[in-house]
Structures are given as C-alpha cells and as structure tokens.
Design a protein around this motif. Structure first.
Motif, PDB file in Angstrom:
ATOM      1  N   ALA A  29       0.871  -1.182   0.000  1.00  0.00           N
ATOM      2  CA  ALA A  29       0.000   0.000   0.000  1.00  0.00           C
ATOM      3  C   ALA A  29       0.900   1.222   0.000  1.00  0.00           C
ATOM      4  CB  ALA A  29      -0.899   0.010   1.230  1.00  0.00           C
ATOM      5  N   ILE A  30       0.550   2.238  -0.804  1.00  0.00           N
ATOM      6  CA  ILE A  30       1.322   3.476  -0.846  1.00  0.00           C
ATOM      7  C   ILE A  30       0.364   4.650  -0.750  1.00  0.00           C
ATOM      8  CG2 ILE A  30       3.210   2.472  -2.185  1.00  0.00           C
ATOM      9  CD1 ILE A  30       2.067   3.797  -4.681  1.00  0.00           C
ATOM     10  N   THR A  31       0.889   5.794  -0.356  1.00  0.00           N
ATOM     11  CA  THR A  31       0.034   6.981  -0.312  1.00  0.00           C
ATOM     12  C   THR A  31      -0.259   7.446  -1.738  1.00  0.00           C
ATOM     13  OG1 THR A  31       1.904   8.513  -0.209  1.00  0.00           O
ATOM     14  CG2 THR A  31       0.998   7.738   1.891  1.00  0.00           C
ATOM     15  N   ILE A  32      -1.361   8.153  -1.897  1.00  0.00           N
ATOM     16  CA  ILE A  32      -1.704   8.690  -3.218  1.00  0.00           C
ATOM     17  C   ILE A  32      -0.614   9.640  -3.694  1.00  0.00           C
ATOM     18  CG2 ILE A  32      -3.406  10.053  -4.499  1.00  0.00           C
ATOM     19  CD1 ILE A  32      -5.526   8.979  -2.499  1.00  0.00           C
ATOM     20  N   HIS A  33      -0.032  10.405  -2.764  1.00  0.00           N
ATOM     21  CA  HIS A  33       1.060  11.309  -3.135  1.00  0.00           C
ATOM     22  C   HIS A  33       2.200  10.540  -3.801  1.00  0.00           C
ATOM     23  CE1 HIS A  33      -0.873  14.231  -0.414  1.00  0.00           C
ATOM     24  NE2 HIS A  33      -0.224  15.134  -1.129  1.00  0.00           N
ATOM     25  N   LYS A  34       2.548   9.374  -3.242  1.00  0.00           N
ATOM     26  CA  LYS A  34       3.676   8.594  -3.768  1.00  0.00           C
ATOM     27  C   LYS A  34       3.335   7.895  -5.082  1.00  0.00           C
ATOM     28  CE  LYS A  34       6.839   9.064  -0.477  1.00  0.00           C
ATOM     29  NZ  LYS A  34       8.155   9.678  -0.733  1.00  0.00           N
TER      30      LYS A  34
END
Length: 743
Positions: free
Chosen positions: A662-667
């Motif tokens: 899982a990653i942040t939307i920013h990343k």
C-alpha cells in the motif's frame, strides 16, 4: 537491555563506511555471533556489549549490539595477549612478549604517555617506533572520539559518520559548534544536534543554536512543498521550537540573511524567507523560461493543416479543435504547455507532433520525471523516452547522496531541436531549473501534464505557476476522446474534477464502490479484494504486480504503515526459504514489494533487461520494485526496480526503503497500475480533498475499486481546498513581465 562481555575471535564482515559488523566472540566458554554497528573492531579485543538476543531464521541465535565499549586488559597475561593479537601495527607475538617482560603492568601506560621508552627494547628502532606510534595513536584517537561523542547521546553509526568526515578534529569541531553536524553529516538533523548541544552545556540563546534552528524550521516547511516561508510564520514557529523570544528570532533571521545562509525577499509586498537553493532555482527558471519564450525560432517549412489531416487519416481519428490548436502551437511557439485530464488525447497529440517534426528533419528528445512515466511514453509513441535525470546525464561525480550533478548544462546543452516533457505536474523547482539550464536558446520546449493532479512531492508548484503566469502559450484539453468515454475511470475522473458524484457499480464497467462504515471492516475488504476477489475476477491480474492499494494517509488502521504490515502477512508470509532482514520496525523479506522514499543520487544500479546503458546511478523518490535477495553476510538487500534495474542496498540506506503493498496517493504520482483499490474514510480535512481523490483514481488503467463510506467520498469531492503552497515562481515571472498577477 542485556549486557555481555567477550573476546573477539573472528570478524566475519565489516563495513568501514557505517561500522556495521558481523563477528564471533567467546562468551561464557561459547562462540556466539554479534551483529550491529561496532566500529573499528579488532581481533582479540575484550568488548562489553549492550543489546539483546535475537533468533534469526537462517543463522540462529545472535546478539544484536546497540552500544559497546572496549575493556583494556589489566593483567600481564592479558596485556600480552592483547598486543600479540596484531591490534597494533608493528607489534607481533615476539615483540609483545619483549614489551611486557620489560614494562609489566605499566605497558599500556608507557604506550599512552611515554612511547619513546620502547627504544629500551632490543630490536625496536626509530622506524618501528614510528609505525607503532601511528597505529596506537589512531586507535586511541578513534576510541577517545567515540567515547566523547557517545557520552552526548550520539549513536555508534553517527559516530562513524562524524569521524569519517572530520577525522582527528572531530572533537574540537563538535565542541566549537555541534550544529555544524546538521550541515555536514547525513542523517543528523537539528533535533539530534540540539540534544548534543544541550548535553554539552551550549547556551540556549547561542547564535549557532538559533540560526541552525531557523534554517531547520525553513527546511521543514519547504519539505512540505513550499519554496519559501512567510517571515511572520517563521518567527512564530522558530520561537516555539527554540523556546526563545520573537525579537531574538527576528534579529537572527537578519543575521542569517546578511551571512547569506537564507534569503529574505518581498513577495507580493510580504516578506518571505527562502532556503538558498530554492531561491536560486526560481530565479533560474524565471530567467531561462522567459528567454526561451521570447526568442526567435526557425520557421518550419510545412503545411500544418495538411500534416494534421494526414495523421487523422492514418490513425482513423478526428482531432478536436483544442487538440489541433495544441499541435499548431508547437510549430508557431517556442514554448507551449498542453494540459488536460485522462482521455483528452495528450498521448495522441504527442505522437502527431513527433511525426511532424521528424518529417521536417528535426531531432526530438522526450523525457518524464519517473522511470515508469518514461517507459509508458516509449511504449505509446514507439520512440525512446528517458527520465529527466538520464536525459541530463546524472554522473558518477555526484558525490553526496543528497546532491546531484548533471553533465548536461549551459556548457554542454542537450543536442535536440525539440524537447517534449510529459507528466510535468511532478516536476519540482530543482529539477525544472536543471532541465532549463540544459536547453539551448532556439530549442522548442513542449510541456505536457495534468495541472489538476497533485503538485510535485518536491518544492514548488511549477506547472501551475507557469500556466497561471500566462508567460507562454497554454492549451487546455477538455474534450474526452470517444473511445475514452467508454471507461467510467475517465468519465468519473472528469466528474470528480468538476465537483460531481461519480457513476458507480454499472454492470460490465470498470468503476466500483463497496460501502463499508467500520474501518476494520474496510481493512478486511481490502485484503479480501487484493488476495482473492480481484484475481478470481480476472485471472490475468497478479495480486502483487497488477493490483495496488492507495491510501490518503500514512497513519491509522487504514494508513499505509498498518496496511503494509497486514498485507505482507497475507501476500508474502514468513517462510524458511525466504531470506529476511529486520530494520528498525520493518521486516524486509525476499519477494516484498518496496518503494524508494527519497532521491538518492549516488545509489548505483545495473541493468538486467531493457534498453539503455548497462549501469548508472540514481534511485528516486517513488521508484517501485521487489526484493530479490537478502545477503546476511554482507548485510545487503538486492532490489529489482521496474523489472530491469538491480540496486544493492547496504544497511545505511535501508531507511530510504519502505514496503509498498500500500502506498500513499502522493507517492503514486507518475505511476499507472492496472487496478487500484482505495479506502475512503473520514480523516484530516487537508488530506480529504478533491485533487487527492482525482489523482488516485487516474492512476488506474483497467479498474478502480473504492471501499468505505459515502460520506467520505462526498466530502472529498466537495472539498476543493488543498494545502496552500508558498511558491514565488508565478510572481517572479509576472513581475518581470510587469503584468497584474491577479489577472
């Protein structure tokens, strides 16, 4: 914390740069393995070690060292064994025996304070004394530095960095100004230096402390995406951090500016405080962009209408008027920005532009901020595209990991007539400044991107500022291609961008919403979707490679930190056949999906497949890959990025690597995934906004699945406010053009 003491029997592995060591010691009549930062270790040393016992699945019981100290021998027998071990150059078993027989229990005192007395021993001449003195002095010097620094709370790993940087002057330099560590030593920030400073008794109102604190506050603010900080805000924040008066902070801001440590400038009649690099980047962008925009360009001898019509026939399409305007604009203008959302034909326009310029005999170079974006550009156009870093030839002379040196610049510009840059919303002021430096006057520049996506992770708001400044031709694409209208991902992206609720759960479409209110239920749904439901729905979707979970935030039940722990347990569980390494609170295991979390311009890579150079340097924030191998002996991880580049991570670089199930939307900016799953839940209002949601769903190529509350979905769509970025690029451009910046 446990304490053990033993004699070093064998040094299995030692990294001189960061002090990481694997060794064997004799402890309680047994040989045990010790691992950790144990700098400048030698055979036969008697060490007192602080740490804890751990069980490694491959190498068994080990003692993980957190701190250590050397216990010097006090008996004649112990001193002789110590010297016989070879710990001091020039002293072997025979010489050690002679020295101990001569000086007995006073031997170490003689070495410390009166080494010239070694002349009294037969066989030890001037040359040998010189070798012994140099070796023993260095050991004593290193030991004294380590003891001094550790007494002030510096970790062994940081001690190694400080010693490697300053050598024998380390103690004097740190005593004089502990805050120099924040500028000279990677990984030591203001808070660590301030702790050392307090332990050393440095005055709270020391100018060193105040000015270092001011720079720290400005840099932290810029790390949020700003290029400067309003002075009033800086005074307020620095006063809190340093617990000092605002008057004293203001005085030191002026002193910092006089010493050129920061820049203070009036921006729209309000004082802003700049970090030096970002100040000069914005100046550089302004100057070069306007130079390019107002330069004369060679006339291209073609009939543009005929060329557009021919391209339409070949590809069986019909361009919208805005698309034709974009194509004609690049012929007439030196610099053009093309912006639009998904499905508006940006890629098709690029292909047409390529064809026109190539027919005219002009050379075209293409680039994008990330490897994935450059690869997509190559696949969609059939022409080679490179990352901007590769275009500019990031070189082996880059030096420190947080600085970059490009071979392409004003002295050695890019050799092309036209440069096309895609995914421009991701470009920060530092990279844009470097890119513009490498363009010759007369080279056409085409900037393509979606201005409604999140701005760059790095400082600045480059694409938006250039568009809003009106200094170059801008074409906004709004009409959706007929084929793209069949995708609800595209249709809903535009609806969300316009503040409308998306169309959900239509049969045989590609955009779904699963309603869940409880965060634990949402978590279970996420796991079920990625592990079973979606791979079962489409057997071509690999749960590790093709499905990506995006979350608005890092913390909490549905933040990426917790999601990665849960998903790793399900998607890549612990196994005797898989090597793994524990770093801080993260388990890195062979097969794990991982992401680089900061730009590292010195990390080397070797290409295992694909086009381009066989090796190079630079791994960048947002690069994703998989752990290929864990080497316990060397204490390294091997990661394959984008299925083509292998990077070896040493222990000291692991703080730059995160799990990426899982990653942040920013990343996720600049990346595309066949399927994205996004949890929607109420959180901090600044993160619950429209362009975050818009950016997230536009990362998907084949399917979007949202799961969570309708309330959260509606809140994000209605909330068109985002974190305000302080950037002066638009103001600078408009100021030069002498236009009203509020138009």
């Amino acid at each position: 914390m446990e304490v053990i003491q033993g004699i070093v029997e064998d040094i299995v592995f030692e990294n001189e740069e960061n002090g990481y060591t694997v060794a064997k010691i004799k402890y309680n009549k047994e040989i045990v393995t010790i691992v950790g930062c144990i700098p400048f270790i030698n055979m036969s040393q008697n060490l007192k070690l602080y740490g804890q016992w751990v069980n490694h699945n491959q190498f068994g019981k080990q003692f993980k060292v957190e701190n250590c100290e050397e216990i010097l021998p006090s008996t004649i027998d112990g001193i002789e064994k110590y010297l016989s071990s070879g710990v001091i150059l020039g002293i072997g078993p025979v010489t050690a025996k002679k020295i101990v027989e001569k000086f007995g229990e006073q031997t170490l005192d003689v070495l410390d304070n009166n080494i010239e007395r070694l002349r009294e021993i037969e066989g030890i001449g001037e040359k040998k004394i010189e070798i012994i003195y140099e070796s023993y002095s260095k050991q004593r010097e290193v030991k004294n530095i380590m003891i001094f620094l550790q007494s002030y709370g510096v970790t062994p790993n940081q001690c190694v960095k400080i010693y490697n940087r300053f050598g024998s002057e380390a103690i004097n330099i740190v005593k004089d100004n502990p805050y120099v560590l924040t500028e000279e030593i990677s990984g030591i920030g203001f808070k660590t230096a301030d702790k050392i400073s307090r332990n050393m008794g440095v005055a709270k109102d020391s100018p060193y402390r105040i000015q270092s604190g001011i720079k720290y506050v400005v840099n932290e603010y810029c790390a949020l995406g700003n290029t400067y900080m309003p002075k009033t805000k800086l005074i307020e924040e620095a006063a809190k951090v340093l617990t000092l008066s605002e008057e004293l902070i203001n005085k030191n801001i002026l002193d910092c500016a006089i010493d050129n440590k920061i820049k203070v400038e009036l921006i729209d009649n309000k004082e802003g405080v700049f970090s030096i690099p970002y100040y000069y980047c914005e100046l550089g962008i302004t100057k070069k962009l306007l130079t390019l925009a107002f330069s004369n360009y060679d006339v291209i001898n073609i009939d543009i209408d005929v060329e557009i019509e021919e391209f339409e026939k070949e590809n069986k399409i019909t361009f919208a008027e805005s698309q034709k305007e974009a194509i004609k604009g690049v012929v007439d203008s030196g610099v053009e920005v093309i912006t639009g959302g998904p499905g508006t034909g940006k890629t098709t326009i690029i292909k047409c532009i390529l064809q026109i310029f190539e027919k005219a005999g002009m050379s075209v170079a293409m680039g994008a901020p990330t490897g994935r974006a450059a690869k997509r550009m190559t696949e969609s156009t059939g022409r080679e595209s490179k990352t901007i870093h590769r275009l500019l030839e990031l070189g082996f002379g880059a030096g420190q990991e947080d600085s970059m040196i490009f071979s392409k610049d004003e002295e050695s510009p890019l050799d092309c007539d036209v440069l096309i840059i895609d995914e421009a919303s991701m470009i920060d002021v530092v990279l844009m400044n470097s890119l513009l430096k490498a363009l010759s006057v007369g080279t056409r520049l085409i900037i393509v991107g979606d201005v409604d996506q999140l701005p760059s992770v790095g400082p600045g708001n480059v694409l938006k500022d250039i568009i809003d400044s009106k200094c170059v031709k801008v074409v906004r694409l709004k009409e959706i291609f007929r084929q793209a209208q069949e995708s609800l991902i595209v249709v809903n992206a535009h609806k969300i961008n316009n503040g409308e609720m998306p169309t959900l759960n239509e049969k045989d479409k590609d955009f779904y919403f699963i309603k869940e209110e409880n965060q634990e239920f949402i978590l279970n749904t996420l796991i079920e979707l990625i592990n079973t439901r979606l791979p079962k729905f489409n057997s071509s979707w690999n749960k590790m490679q093709h499905i990506q979970i995006l979350s608005p935030m890092k913390k909490g039940v549905l933040g990426v930190e917790n999601l990665n722990i849960k998903l790793q347990q399900i998607l890549n569980p612990k196994s005797k056949t898989k090597g793994e390494k524990i770093y801080r609170n993260t388990v890195f295991r062979v097969g794990d999906k991982v992401m680089q979390t900061k730009n590292n311009y010195s990390l080397k890579w070797k290409r295992i497949s694909g086009m381009g150079e066989g090796e190079g340097i630079g791994v960048f924030n947002g690069d994703m890959g998989y752990i290929e191998f864990v080497d316990e002996e060397e204490d390294t991880l091997s990661v394959i990025f984008d299925e083509e580049r292998r990077v070896i991570y040493e222990h000291s670089n692991l703080d730059e690597l995160d799990l990426a199930y899982a990653i942040t939307i920013h990343k996720s900016q600049g990346s595309e995934f066949p399927v994205i799953i996004m949890p929607l839940f109420m959180g901090a209002p600044l993160l619950m906004n429209r362009n975050l949601l818009y950016t997230g769903i536009t990362r998907a190529k084949q399917m979007v699945v949202l799961t969570g509350s309708v309330k959260a979905l509606k809140f994000m769509i209605d909330n068109n406010k985002s974190f305000e970025r302080y950037s002066s690029l638009k103001w600078r451009i408009c100021d030069v053009l002498n236009t009203d910046i509020f138009n």
